[in-house]
Design an enzyme around this catalytic site. Sequence first.
Site, PDB file in Angstrom:
ATOM      1  CG  ASP A 186     -31.447   9.709  -3.424  1.00  0.00           C
ATOM      2  OD1 ASP A 186     -32.630  10.040  -3.241  1.00  0.00           O
ATOM      3  OD2 ASP A 186     -30.980   8.606  -3.036  1.00  0.00           O
ATOM      4  CD  GLU A 270     -36.889  12.578  -2.406  1.00  0.00           C
ATOM      5  OE1 GLU A 270     -37.952  11.972  -2.660  1.00  0.00           O
ATOM      6  OE2 GLU A 270     -35.802  11.999  -2.272  1.00  0.00           O
ATOM      7  CG  ASP A 367     -29.408   5.220  -3.107  1.00  0.00           C
ATOM      8  OD1 ASP A 367     -30.636   5.231  -2.893  1.00  0.00           O
ATOM      9  OD2 ASP A 367     -28.595   4.654  -2.360  1.00  0.00           O
TER      10      ASP A 367
END
Length: 425
Positions: A186, A270, A367
């Site tokens: 992340d 991501e 996170d």
Amino acid sequence: MRTAYKCRTYPDSEQAAQLGRTFGCVRLVWNKTLDARHRRYHTEGRSTSYTETDAALSQWKRTEDLGFLSEVSSVPLQQTLRHQHTAFSNFFAGRAKYPRFKSRTGKQSAHYTRSAFRIRDAQLFLAKQTTPLRFVWSWPEVDPTTINPTMVVVSREPDGRWYVTFAVDTDEPEPQPPTGEAIGVDLGVKDFAVLSTGETIANPKHLDRKARNLARYQRRMARKQRGSNNRRKAKRKVARAHRKVRHARQDFLHRTTTNLVRRADTIAIEDLHVDGMTSSARGTTEQPGRNVKQKAGLNRRILDAALGEFRRQLEYKTTRVGTTLVVVDRWYPSSKTCSACGHLLSNLKLSVRHWTCPDCRTRHDRDHNAAKNILAAGQAVAGQHPGQACGADVSRAGSSRTQSAMKQELSGASPTGIPALQDGE
């Protein structure tokens, strides 16, 4: 596979003058061709082919005003036309912005193909030069006498440093042995990356560490008279400060991505839209100045983190060693989905860094929870957990996108309880 070796080079005064003339001719051909393309398209509505630009270059060399183009090697000029043709192809395909004019104050470069250089006993001879170009080889495990480059690129940075890059075709490396580990990543600004294992990679904030010196150099340059030698010296100091930041950032990204690729067989990240993330300060001049400055500072930190470059390095490094990189859709609600039971929050503000799941009462770090969800979605798409639809709208690097969650068969519940993808953060 093509790889490149970039080295520092130290041309003598005669070589520097000759390369400087080559850079000027390359810049002139690029700008003149770009202007001709632009005017022809807007006046006649027709595009210009590479063959037409090549013929125009031959005509320019025969004129009295541009006859000096024949004094430098023709190969860099031809390569400039090819690069511009590729730039327009990428622009019309939507992969790049409209080509811009080259400036004499920016980075200068000239590309030489095999017909315009030769290497003998680890010495580089360029066309139109009689003495070898001295460079420093920085790879002791590679013998420079054995390389057979297909192209040589000579460049000069705005701070005055010279570089030579050797493009070499090599055999693809052997796939690395499997490690049996999968990692979800992340990315952010406060912390550069949080891994699904709970590890945190701090954001080095390269630009913030040099901002004070950079601002001082820029103020000194602004006080100098335009066109003066003192202003050129001050501008070189500004470029040197930017170069230190750029090199520190590249070193950090290479070390981080290499460690991740060597460590894991599957990496899930991501799909961040960096351009959208950094557009918050544009068009906000009607708002109070303090708000604009805050948004501009956030944008500067996002750009300093170089998240797009991080993804690019992961893509080519995982392809090189035979591991898997999975890119999760940017709208996947990774932060507000409980990685323990799959409960999806209706809303989660960015300021909330920790939250408790109302169903299973698990306490989450925002996170770390997102990294675990990204990993689960990436594993689903990578085929490690067949039957899950939580990886919809996720794609492997270099492959086509997977089918929508509505089209996947829900043959079984997810071990992590993650529901099908919905519109989220």
